[in-house]
Design an enzyme around this catalytic site. Structure first.
Site, PDB file in Angstrom:
ATOM      1  N   HIS A 194       0.849  -1.198   0.000  1.00 31.33           N
ATOM      2  CA  HIS A 194       0.000   0.000   0.000  1.00 31.33           C
ATOM      3  C   HIS A 194       0.882   1.246   0.000  1.00 31.33           C
ATOM      4  CE1 HIS A 194      -2.593   3.140   1.659  1.00 31.33           C
ATOM      5  NE2 HIS A 194      -3.599   2.443   1.158  1.00 31.33           N
ATOM      6  N   ASP A 252     -11.120   2.449  -1.340  1.00 29.89           N
ATOM      7  CA  ASP A 252     -10.217   3.270  -0.519  1.00 29.89           C
ATOM      8  C   ASP A 252     -11.009   4.134   0.464  1.00 29.89           C
ATOM      9  OD1 ASP A 252      -7.744   3.939   0.440  1.00 29.89           O
ATOM     10  OD2 ASP A 252      -7.047   4.950  -1.369  1.00 29.89           O
TER      11      ASP A 252
HETATM   12 MN    MN Z   1      -5.610   3.245   0.724  1.00 29.87          MN
END
Ligand code: MN
Length: 338
Positions: free
Chosen positions: A176, A299
Protein backbone atom coordinates in the site's frame (compact mmCIF):
# COMPACT_ATOMS: atom_id res chain seq x y z
CA UNK A 1 -26.29 -11.96 -12.60
CA UNK A 2 -26.03 -11.64 -8.82
CA UNK A 3 -22.85 -9.87 -7.86
CA UNK A 4 -21.48 -9.25 -4.38
CA UNK A 5 -19.60 -5.96 -4.24
CA UNK A 6 -16.37 -6.64 -2.33
CA UNK A 7 -14.05 -3.70 -1.69
CA UNK A 8 -10.52 -4.73 -0.82
CA UNK A 9 -8.55 -1.60 0.22
CA UNK A 10 -10.70 -0.22 3.01
CA UNK A 11 -8.95 1.49 5.88
CA UNK A 12 -9.29 1.54 9.64
CA UNK A 13 -7.13 2.62 12.56
CA UNK A 14 -7.01 1.90 16.28
CA UNK A 15 -7.13 4.76 18.82
CA UNK A 16 -3.74 3.73 20.21
CA UNK A 17 -2.00 3.88 16.82
CA UNK A 18 -3.53 7.28 16.12
CA UNK A 19 -2.24 8.50 19.48
CA UNK A 20 1.25 7.12 18.85
CA UNK A 21 1.46 8.80 15.41
CA UNK A 22 1.00 12.13 17.16
CA UNK A 23 3.72 11.27 19.66
CA UNK A 24 6.09 10.64 16.72
CA UNK A 25 4.95 13.79 14.93
CA UNK A 26 5.61 15.87 18.06
CA UNK A 27 9.15 14.50 18.38
CA UNK A 28 12.44 15.27 16.66
CA UNK A 29 13.77 14.06 13.31
CA UNK A 30 10.35 13.22 11.90
CA UNK A 31 10.57 11.74 8.38
CA UNK A 32 9.81 14.73 6.07
CA UNK A 33 7.01 12.96 4.21
CA UNK A 34 5.36 11.79 7.41
CA UNK A 35 5.69 15.31 8.84
CA UNK A 36 3.73 16.61 5.83
CA UNK A 37 1.07 13.97 6.48
CA UNK A 38 0.96 15.21 10.07
CA UNK A 39 0.16 18.71 8.83
CA UNK A 40 -2.49 17.42 6.44
CA UNK A 41 -4.66 14.34 6.60
CA UNK A 42 -3.39 13.11 10.00
CA UNK A 43 -3.90 16.48 11.69
CA UNK A 44 -6.52 16.38 14.43
CA UNK A 45 -8.68 19.15 12.99
CA UNK A 46 -12.46 19.63 12.76
CA UNK A 47 -12.16 19.08 9.00
CA UNK A 48 -10.55 15.67 9.54
CA UNK A 49 -12.92 14.61 12.32
CA UNK A 50 -15.41 12.75 10.06
CA UNK A 51 -12.48 10.92 8.45
CA UNK A 52 -11.08 9.88 11.83
CA UNK A 53 -14.52 8.75 12.98
CA UNK A 54 -14.86 6.52 9.92
CA UNK A 55 -11.36 5.10 10.37
CA UNK A 56 -12.03 4.23 14.01
CA UNK A 57 -15.31 2.41 13.26
CA UNK A 58 -15.08 -1.26 12.30
CA UNK A 59 -18.53 -2.09 13.59
CA UNK A 60 -22.17 -1.20 13.11
CA UNK A 61 -21.61 2.33 11.80
CA UNK A 62 -19.37 1.13 8.99
CA UNK A 63 -21.81 -1.63 8.06
CA UNK A 64 -24.69 0.85 7.95
CA UNK A 65 -22.61 3.01 5.60
CA UNK A 66 -21.78 -0.01 3.42
CA UNK A 67 -25.49 -0.88 3.26
CA UNK A 68 -26.34 2.69 2.23
CA UNK A 69 -24.19 2.42 -0.91
CA UNK A 70 -24.58 -1.28 -1.63
CA UNK A 71 -21.13 -2.59 -0.67
CA UNK A 72 -21.35 -6.15 0.64
CA UNK A 73 -17.90 -6.63 2.12
CA UNK A 74 -14.85 -4.65 3.21
CA UNK A 75 -11.45 -6.30 3.23
CA UNK A 76 -10.11 -4.08 6.02
CA UNK A 77 -6.54 -2.95 6.55
CA UNK A 78 -4.73 -0.74 9.04
CA UNK A 79 -4.34 2.62 7.39
CA UNK A 80 -1.05 4.09 6.14
CA UNK A 81 1.64 4.43 7.45
CA UNK A 82 0.42 1.93 10.06
CA UNK A 83 3.11 0.91 12.53
CA UNK A 84 5.99 1.61 10.15
CA UNK A 85 6.97 4.92 11.76
CA UNK A 86 7.53 3.46 15.25
CA UNK A 87 10.59 1.91 16.84
CA UNK A 88 10.62 -1.87 16.44
CA UNK A 89 9.22 -3.06 19.77
CA UNK A 90 6.35 -0.55 19.82
CA UNK A 91 5.61 -1.31 16.15
CA UNK A 92 5.50 -5.03 16.84
CA UNK A 93 3.21 -4.63 19.85
CA UNK A 94 0.82 -2.26 18.05
CA UNK A 95 0.68 -4.45 14.93
CA UNK A 96 -0.37 -7.43 17.04
CA UNK A 97 -2.95 -5.40 18.97
CA UNK A 98 -4.34 -4.02 15.72
CA UNK A 99 -4.55 -7.52 14.25
CA UNK A 100 -6.42 -8.71 17.34
CA UNK A 101 -8.94 -5.86 16.99
CA UNK A 102 -9.30 -6.60 13.28
CA UNK A 103 -9.84 -10.32 13.86
CA UNK A 104 -12.50 -9.54 16.49
CA UNK A 105 -14.35 -7.29 14.02
CA UNK A 106 -14.21 -10.00 11.35
CA UNK A 107 -15.45 -12.62 13.82
CA UNK A 108 -18.34 -10.35 14.82
CA UNK A 109 -19.34 -9.77 11.17
CA UNK A 110 -17.89 -12.61 9.10
CA UNK A 111 -20.08 -11.99 6.06
CA UNK A 112 -19.29 -8.25 5.97
CA UNK A 113 -15.62 -8.00 6.92
CA UNK A 114 -12.38 -9.74 6.08
CA UNK A 115 -8.96 -8.41 7.01
CA UNK A 116 -5.33 -7.95 6.10
CA UNK A 117 -2.88 -8.19 8.99
CA UNK A 118 -0.41 -5.43 9.75
CA UNK A 119 3.22 -6.40 10.22
CA UNK A 120 6.18 -4.46 11.61
CA UNK A 121 8.97 -4.87 9.02
CA UNK A 122 11.34 -3.25 11.56
CA UNK A 123 11.88 -6.71 13.11
CA UNK A 124 11.64 -9.27 10.27
CA UNK A 125 11.85 -12.53 12.31
CA UNK A 126 9.15 -11.29 14.70
CA UNK A 127 7.08 -10.08 11.73
CA UNK A 128 7.33 -13.58 10.27
CA UNK A 129 5.89 -15.05 13.48
CA UNK A 130 3.06 -12.49 13.38
CA UNK A 131 2.29 -13.57 9.80
CA UNK A 132 1.94 -17.16 11.00
CA UNK A 133 -0.31 -16.04 13.88
CA UNK A 134 -2.43 -13.89 11.53
CA UNK A 135 -2.91 -16.82 9.15
CA UNK A 136 -3.40 -19.65 11.64
CA UNK A 137 -4.75 -18.23 14.89
CA UNK A 138 -6.54 -15.12 13.63
CA UNK A 139 -7.73 -16.41 10.24
CA UNK A 140 -6.88 -13.16 8.46
CA UNK A 141 -6.74 -13.05 4.68
CA UNK A 142 -3.42 -11.43 3.80
CA UNK A 143 -0.99 -8.72 4.84
CA UNK A 144 -0.71 -4.98 4.46
CA UNK A 145 2.65 -3.21 4.19
CA UNK A 146 2.80 0.53 3.54
CA UNK A 147 5.79 0.82 1.21
CA UNK A 148 9.07 1.96 2.81
CA UNK A 149 9.90 1.49 6.48
CA UNK A 150 12.22 4.19 7.84
CA UNK A 151 13.44 4.68 4.27
CA UNK A 152 14.20 1.01 3.63
CA UNK A 153 12.70 -1.16 0.89
CA UNK A 154 11.75 -4.81 1.26
CA UNK A 155 14.15 -6.13 -1.40
CA UNK A 156 16.97 -5.84 1.20
CA UNK A 157 18.01 -9.37 2.30
CA UNK A 158 17.16 -8.73 5.96
CA UNK A 159 13.44 -8.69 5.05
CA UNK A 160 13.43 -12.20 3.57
CA UNK A 161 11.80 -13.82 6.64
CA UNK A 162 8.69 -11.76 5.87
CA UNK A 163 8.46 -13.14 2.34
CA UNK A 164 9.29 -16.68 3.48
CA UNK A 165 6.37 -16.54 5.90
CA UNK A 166 4.02 -14.85 3.42
CA UNK A 167 4.75 -17.56 0.86
CA UNK A 168 4.62 -20.41 3.38
CA UNK A 169 1.23 -19.34 4.74
CA UNK A 170 0.00 -18.19 1.31
CA UNK A 171 -0.77 -14.67 2.55
CA UNK A 172 -0.89 -12.11 -0.28
CA UNK A 173 0.93 -8.87 0.52
CA UNK A 174 -0.93 -5.66 -0.28
CA UNK A 175 1.87 -3.15 -0.92
CA UNK A 176 0.00 0.00 0.00
CA UNK A 177 1.25 3.56 -0.63
CA UNK A 178 2.72 6.08 1.71
CA UNK A 179 4.67 9.26 1.12
CA UNK A 180 8.08 8.96 -0.63
CA UNK A 181 11.09 7.77 1.37
CA UNK A 182 13.39 10.39 2.95
CA UNK A 183 16.09 9.69 0.32
CA UNK A 184 13.89 11.04 -2.49
CA UNK A 185 11.13 13.04 -0.88
CA UNK A 186 12.58 16.58 -1.23
CA UNK A 187 11.21 17.50 -4.66
CA UNK A 188 7.88 15.98 -3.68
CA UNK A 189 7.44 18.27 -0.68
CA UNK A 190 6.31 21.25 -2.78
CA UNK A 191 2.84 21.67 -4.25
CA UNK A 192 1.39 18.67 -2.39
CA UNK A 193 3.23 16.25 -4.67
CA UNK A 194 4.23 13.98 -1.75
CA UNK A 195 0.57 13.03 -1.41
CA UNK A 196 -1.79 10.57 -3.10
CA UNK A 197 -2.10 12.40 -6.43
CA UNK A 198 1.51 11.65 -7.44
CA UNK A 199 4.07 10.86 -4.71
CA UNK A 200 2.27 7.78 -3.37
CA UNK A 201 2.32 6.09 -6.78
CA UNK A 202 5.93 7.14 -7.46
CA UNK A 203 6.98 5.64 -4.12
CA UNK A 204 4.94 2.45 -4.30
CA UNK A 205 5.59 1.81 -8.00
CA UNK A 206 9.31 2.16 -7.31
CA UNK A 207 9.03 -0.28 -4.42
CA UNK A 208 7.24 -2.86 -6.56
CA UNK A 209 9.84 -2.48 -9.33
CA UNK A 210 12.65 -2.95 -6.78
CA UNK A 211 11.03 -6.22 -5.70
CA UNK A 212 10.75 -7.41 -9.31
CA UNK A 213 14.25 -6.36 -10.44
CA UNK A 214 15.91 -7.78 -7.28
CA UNK A 215 14.95 -11.31 -8.28
CA UNK A 216 12.65 -11.68 -5.25
CA UNK A 217 10.10 -13.64 -7.27
CA UNK A 218 12.67 -16.21 -8.39
CA UNK A 219 13.46 -16.81 -4.71
CA UNK A 220 9.74 -16.84 -3.77
CA UNK A 221 7.89 -17.83 -6.96
CA UNK A 222 4.55 -18.41 -5.21
CA UNK A 223 4.56 -15.02 -3.50
CA UNK A 224 1.42 -13.02 -4.29
CA UNK A 225 1.42 -9.22 -4.30
CA UNK A 226 -1.42 -6.72 -4.57
CA UNK A 227 -1.06 -3.12 -5.75
CA UNK A 228 -3.82 -0.53 -5.46
CA UNK A 229 -4.63 2.48 -7.60
CA UNK A 230 -4.69 0.58 -10.91
CA UNK A 231 -1.22 -0.81 -10.26
CA UNK A 232 0.49 2.46 -9.27
CA UNK A 233 1.27 3.29 -12.92
CA UNK A 234 3.13 0.08 -13.71
CA UNK A 235 0.58 -1.38 -16.19
CA UNK A 236 0.93 1.79 -18.30
CA UNK A 237 4.74 1.42 -18.46
CA UNK A 238 5.01 -2.37 -18.71
CA UNK A 239 6.01 -2.60 -22.40
CA UNK A 240 8.65 0.11 -21.97
CA UNK A 241 9.93 -1.48 -18.76
CA UNK A 242 10.64 -4.68 -20.73
CA UNK A 243 12.06 -2.82 -23.71
CA UNK A 244 14.57 -0.78 -21.68
CA UNK A 245 15.38 -3.76 -19.42
CA UNK A 246 16.43 -5.72 -22.52
CA UNK A 247 18.69 -2.86 -23.63
CA UNK A 248 20.23 -2.63 -20.14
CA UNK A 249 20.92 -6.38 -20.19
CA UNK A 250 22.52 -6.02 -23.63
CA UNK A 251 24.87 -3.25 -22.53
CA UNK A 252 25.68 -4.98 -19.23
CA UNK A 253 23.97 -2.36 -17.07
CA UNK A 254 21.76 -4.87 -15.26
CA UNK A 255 21.91 -8.60 -14.58
CA UNK A 256 19.60 -10.75 -16.67
CA UNK A 257 16.59 -12.23 -14.86
CA UNK A 258 15.07 -15.60 -15.79
CA UNK A 259 11.91 -13.84 -16.94
CA UNK A 260 10.98 -10.44 -18.35
CA UNK A 261 9.89 -7.86 -15.74
CA UNK A 262 6.39 -7.89 -17.22
CA UNK A 263 6.16 -11.64 -16.71
CA UNK A 264 6.83 -11.30 -12.97
CA UNK A 265 4.15 -8.64 -12.85
CA UNK A 266 1.67 -10.95 -14.54
CA UNK A 267 2.68 -14.00 -12.50
CA UNK A 268 2.98 -12.48 -9.02
CA UNK A 269 0.82 -9.35 -8.91
CA UNK A 270 -2.82 -8.39 -9.03
CA UNK A 271 -4.06 -4.80 -8.91
CA UNK A 272 -7.06 -2.99 -7.50
CA UNK A 273 -9.10 -0.05 -8.70
CA UNK A 274 -8.70 1.79 -5.33
CA UNK A 275 -9.35 5.47 -5.76
CA UNK A 276 -9.48 5.43 -9.57
CA UNK A 277 -12.78 5.97 -11.39
CA UNK A 278 -11.42 6.40 -14.93
CA UNK A 279 -12.65 4.12 -17.70
CA UNK A 280 -9.53 4.76 -19.85
CA UNK A 281 -7.36 3.65 -16.91
CA UNK A 282 -9.49 0.55 -16.31
CA UNK A 283 -9.50 -0.22 -20.06
CA UNK A 284 -5.70 -0.12 -20.19
CA UNK A 285 -5.44 -2.44 -17.18
CA UNK A 286 -7.95 -4.86 -18.73
CA UNK A 287 -5.99 -4.88 -21.99
CA UNK A 288 -2.58 -5.28 -20.35
CA UNK A 289 -3.42 -7.57 -17.41
CA UNK A 290 -6.80 -9.16 -18.09
CA UNK A 291 -9.90 -9.02 -15.91
CA UNK A 292 -8.66 -11.88 -13.73
CA UNK A 293 -5.97 -9.59 -12.26
CA UNK A 294 -8.18 -6.62 -11.32
CA UNK A 295 -10.08 -6.29 -8.02
CA UNK A 296 -12.52 -3.61 -6.93
CA UNK A 297 -11.52 -1.30 -4.08
CA UNK A 298 -12.90 2.03 -2.97
CA UNK A 299 -10.22 3.27 -0.52
CA UNK A 300 -12.83 4.19 2.08
CA UNK A 301 -12.89 6.57 3.91
CA UNK A 302 -10.36 8.59 1.90
CA UNK A 303 -12.33 8.36 -1.33
CA UNK A 304 -15.99 8.68 -2.25
CA UNK A 305 -16.98 5.04 -2.25
CA UNK A 306 -20.47 5.78 -3.58
CA UNK A 307 -18.76 7.20 -6.66
CA UNK A 308 -16.53 4.10 -6.88
CA UNK A 309 -19.64 1.90 -6.90
CA UNK A 310 -21.36 4.09 -9.52
CA UNK A 311 -18.22 3.86 -11.66
CA UNK A 312 -17.88 0.09 -11.42
CA UNK A 313 -21.62 -0.54 -11.85
CA UNK A 314 -21.58 1.55 -15.02
CA UNK A 315 -18.11 0.66 -16.35
CA UNK A 316 -17.96 -0.40 -19.99
CA UNK A 317 -17.08 -4.04 -19.25
CA UNK A 318 -18.90 -7.32 -19.78
CA UNK A 319 -21.10 -8.79 -17.06
CA UNK A 320 -18.54 -11.53 -16.52
CA UNK A 321 -15.73 -8.99 -16.14
CA UNK A 322 -17.79 -6.95 -13.65
CA UNK A 323 -18.38 -10.06 -11.54
CA UNK A 324 -14.69 -10.95 -11.65
CA UNK A 325 -13.62 -7.44 -10.59
CA UNK A 326 -16.27 -7.03 -7.89
CA UNK A 327 -16.32 -10.52 -6.45
CA UNK A 328 -14.66 -13.62 -7.80
CA UNK A 329 -11.10 -12.30 -7.99
CA UNK A 330 -11.29 -11.07 -4.39
CA UNK A 331 -12.64 -14.44 -3.27
CA UNK A 332 -9.74 -16.19 -5.03
CA UNK A 333 -6.93 -13.84 -3.97
CA UNK A 334 -8.00 -13.46 -0.33
CA UNK A 335 -9.68 -16.88 0.06
CA UNK A 336 -12.99 -15.35 1.05
CA UNK A 337 -16.01 -17.56 1.55
CA UNK A 338 -18.16 -17.66 -1.57
MN1 MN B 1 -5.61 3.24 0.72
Amino acid sequence: MAIRRIAVEEAFVTPEIMTQWHVVLAGRDVEPGFAKMGEAILAQTPANKPLDDHLLDIGAGRIAHMDSIGVDMHVLSLTSPGVQVFEASLATRLAAASNDALAAAVQAHPTRFAGLAAVAPQDPPVAAREIERAARALGLNGLIINSHTMGEYLDAPRYRPIFEAAQAFDMPIYLHPREPAPSMVSPFLDYGLYFAGWGFAAETGLHAMRLIMSGLFDRFPKLRMVLGHMGEGIPFWLQRIDNRYLLEVKIGAVDELPKLPSQYFLDNFVITTAGVTSMPALRLCLDVLGAERILFAADFPYEDDAEAVRFMDGADVTGDERKQIYETNACRVFKLNA
